[in-house]
Design a protein around this motif. Structure first.
Motif, PDB file in Angstrom:
ATOM      1  N   MET A  98       0.834  -1.210   0.000  1.00  0.00           N
ATOM      2  CA  MET A  98       0.000   0.000   0.000  1.00  0.00           C
ATOM      3  C   MET A  98       0.867   1.257   0.000  1.00  0.00           C
ATOM      4  O   MET A  98       0.616   2.210  -0.735  1.00  0.00           O
ATOM      5  CB  MET A  98      -0.908  -0.018   1.240  1.00  0.00           C
ATOM      6  N   ALA A 100       3.913   1.488  -1.001  1.00  0.00           N
ATOM      7  CA  ALA A 100       4.624   1.575  -2.278  1.00  0.00           C
ATOM      8  C   ALA A 100       3.733   2.195  -3.352  1.00  0.00           C
ATOM      9  O   ALA A 100       4.193   2.998  -4.169  1.00  0.00           O
ATOM     10  CB  ALA A 100       5.083   0.191  -2.715  1.00  0.00           C
ATOM     11  N   LYS A 101       2.440   1.840  -3.334  1.00  0.00           N
ATOM     12  CA  LYS A 101       1.498   2.413  -4.313  1.00  0.00           C
ATOM     13  C   LYS A 101       1.312   3.903  -4.086  1.00  0.00           C
ATOM     14  O   LYS A 101       1.210   4.680  -5.039  1.00  0.00           O
ATOM     15  CB  LYS A 101       0.150   1.692  -4.223  1.00  0.00           C
ATOM     16  N   ILE A 102       1.265   4.314  -2.815  1.00  0.00           N
ATOM     17  CA  ILE A 102       1.126   5.740  -2.500  1.00  0.00           C
ATOM     18  C   ILE A 102       2.346   6.512  -2.976  1.00  0.00           C
ATOM     19  O   ILE A 102       2.233   7.603  -3.572  1.00  0.00           O
ATOM     20  CB  ILE A 102       0.918   5.939  -0.990  1.00  0.00           C
ATOM     21  N   LYS A 103       3.539   5.944  -2.733  1.00  0.00           N
ATOM     22  CA  LYS A 103       4.772   6.599  -3.187  1.00  0.00           C
ATOM     23  C   LYS A 103       4.807   6.718  -4.703  1.00  0.00           C
ATOM     24  O   LYS A 103       5.208   7.750  -5.252  1.00  0.00           O
ATOM     25  CB  LYS A 103       5.988   5.807  -2.688  1.00  0.00           C
ATOM     26  N   GLU A 104       4.381   5.660  -5.395  1.00  0.00           N
ATOM     27  CA  GLU A 104       4.361   5.683  -6.854  1.00  0.00           C
ATOM     28  C   GLU A 104       3.366   6.728  -7.367  1.00  0.00           C
ATOM     29  O   GLU A 104       3.644   7.459  -8.328  1.00  0.00           O
ATOM     30  CB  GLU A 104       3.985   4.296  -7.381  1.00  0.00           C
ATOM     31  N   PHE A 105       2.213   6.812  -6.706  1.00  0.00           N
ATOM     32  CA  PHE A 105       1.201   7.813  -7.099  1.00  0.00           C
ATOM     33  C   PHE A 105       1.736   9.224  -6.910  1.00  0.00           C
ATOM     34  O   PHE A 105       1.591  10.076  -7.790  1.00  0.00           O
ATOM     35  CB  PHE A 105      -0.066   7.615  -6.277  1.00  0.00           C
ATOM     36  N   LYS A 109      -1.965   6.009 -19.136  1.00  0.00           N
ATOM     37  CA  LYS A 109      -2.835   5.513 -18.060  1.00  0.00           C
ATOM     38  C   LYS A 109      -3.871   4.502 -18.546  1.00  0.00           C
ATOM     39  O   LYS A 109      -4.633   3.977 -17.732  1.00  0.00           O
ATOM     40  CB  LYS A 109      -3.556   6.685 -17.391  1.00  0.00           C
ATOM     41  N   GLU A 122      -2.384  -1.443 -17.884  1.00  0.00           N
ATOM     42  CA  GLU A 122      -1.838  -1.950 -16.626  1.00  0.00           C
ATOM     43  C   GLU A 122      -0.927  -3.132 -16.953  1.00  0.00           C
ATOM     44  O   GLU A 122      -1.316  -4.019 -17.730  1.00  0.00           O
ATOM     45  CB  GLU A 122      -2.961  -2.411 -15.689  1.00  0.00           C
ATOM     46  N   HIS A 125       1.576  -5.952 -14.999  1.00  0.00           N
ATOM     47  CA  HIS A 125       1.989  -6.493 -13.710  1.00  0.00           C
ATOM     48  C   HIS A 125       2.844  -7.743 -13.896  1.00  0.00           C
ATOM     49  O   HIS A 125       2.561  -8.572 -14.772  1.00  0.00           O
ATOM     50  CB  HIS A 125       0.765  -6.852 -12.856  1.00  0.00           C
TER      51      HIS A 125
END
Length: 373
Positions: free
Chosen positions: A1, A3-8, A350, A353, A355
């Protein structure tokens, strides 16, 4: 979670910061203007300005989040589609929600008194009378007008700046994509044998092997088709190809690898195509399959290389799962996968995706591309 915030924040931080600065400057302007004309309602009876500052900071953060979502998730996409009705309905709807919440929590906190001495020194009698009528006699009207002007002004400035940033980013990415394509073409010229000589040689070898071995001649023919496709002979002006062509050559890659291993490879291939004539970037799917051939254990009948592609009118979903090789593995630089990620980001931004998941036994890649309407 986290890591996703940092990427955002890494990806969208600049946009959020610009909207934050614009709304912060507007709130600062409002506070300074109010202090200039009548300090008492701003500072309060005890002269403290901290509650006002905290309330304004909350408003700045709230407006930053609201305007970011409204501009980038709603307004710009609808503007690109020229859907004007939904464009204005969203703007109006968000305003009504914000106004209702502000009225519930902030309306009673606003002081509608006025400092006669201050106003007399800064405005004419007529202006004084109008301000008194608005502030005292028509408090709700004053609050509504000021809120509408605040909403429209800050949203308009944020929207104009955001559109300018988005347009500039698109221009940069388009130039980068064009440069990457040019570099690839130059690399092909520099490192590859003359294609005409190569294809003529393969045709000659093919003609000589036909009487000797159907399998060898078929392999030569497949190799010729694969190399012609890899050299971009079937791309359009945008550097895209029909999905049918990509899948045709993907199957050629599978077939020629089966020939290499005497049809002993365990491969499960499934496709469900509802939109065969869509255009995609070439060699993306093929590169992912080649990566599985290079690093996967394809001789295990219980764990076959699984390739699934589903295409409808909204999405393309590509799935690969392979068992990892045991023991000594081939040296990998990761350049192929990095190239895939970069090309996808440049072309689809965007609307895709990508993965990669792996554990000690399996390696899985999934790609989803959302088609533009």
């Amino acid at each position: 979670m986290l890591a996703k915030i940092k990427e955002f924040l890494r990806r969208e931080g600049k946009k959020l910061l610009i909207i934050f600065i614009i709304t912060f400057l507007y709130y600062l302007f409002v506070i300074l203007t109010a202090l200039r004309f009548n300090p008492a309602p701003i500072t309060g009876p005890d002269g403290r300005i901290i509650p006002v500052v905290l309330n304004s900071l909350r408003g700045v953060i709230e407006s930053t989040i609201t305007f970011y979502l409204l501009i980038y998730a709603v307004m710009i996409p609808l503007l690109q589609k020229k859907n004007w009705l939904h464009f204005f309905l969203w703007i109006t709807g968000i305003f009504l929600v914000k106004f209702a919440l502000s009225y519930l929590f902030d309306y009673e906190r606003v002081s509608y008194s006025y400092n006669v001495t201050v106003l007399n020194t800064r405005s004419s009698g007529q202006d004084h009378s109008l301000m008194k009528k608005l502030l005292v006699d028509h408090q709700f009207l004053f609050y509504t007008i000021s809120y509408i002007l605040s909403y429209i002004l800050t949203l308009l400035i944020c929207f104009i700046v955001s559109v300018a940033i988005e347009w500039n980013n698109r221009v940069k990415k388009q130039k980068e994509l064009e440069q990457q394509k040019l570099d690839a073409e130059l690399s092909a010229i520099k490192y590859q044998i003359n294609p005409h000589f190569l294809f003529n040689s393969l045709n000659f070898i093919y003609s000589k092997t036909v009487p000797l071995s159907d399998e060898v001649s078929q392999a030569v023919l497949l190799l010729s088709d694969i190399m012609r496709y890899a050299l971009g002979k079937e791309e359009d002006e945008q550097g895209l190809v029909d999905l049918e062509k990509e899948l045709e050559h993907l199957k050629n890659v599978i077939e020629i690898n089966q020939m290499r291993f005497n049809n002993r490879l365990s491969i499960l291939y499934e496709e469900n195509i509802d939109r065969p004539h869509t255009k995609i970037m070439p060699l993306i799917l093929i590169t992912l399959v080649e990566n599985a051939f290079k690093h996967g254990d394809l001789l295990d009948q219980e764990n076959p290389l699984t390739i699934k592609i589903n295409v409808d009118y909204q999405h393309l979903h590509f799935y690969i799962c392979n068992k990892k090789k045991a023991g000594t593995k081939e040296l990998s630089t990761g350049i192929g996968l990095q190239n895939v990620k970069k090309r996808l980001q440049l072309m689809y931004e965007k609307s895709h995706e990508f993965h990669v998941k792996e554990d000690d036994t399996f390696y899985i890649t999934e790609l989803t591309i959302r088609f533009k309407p």
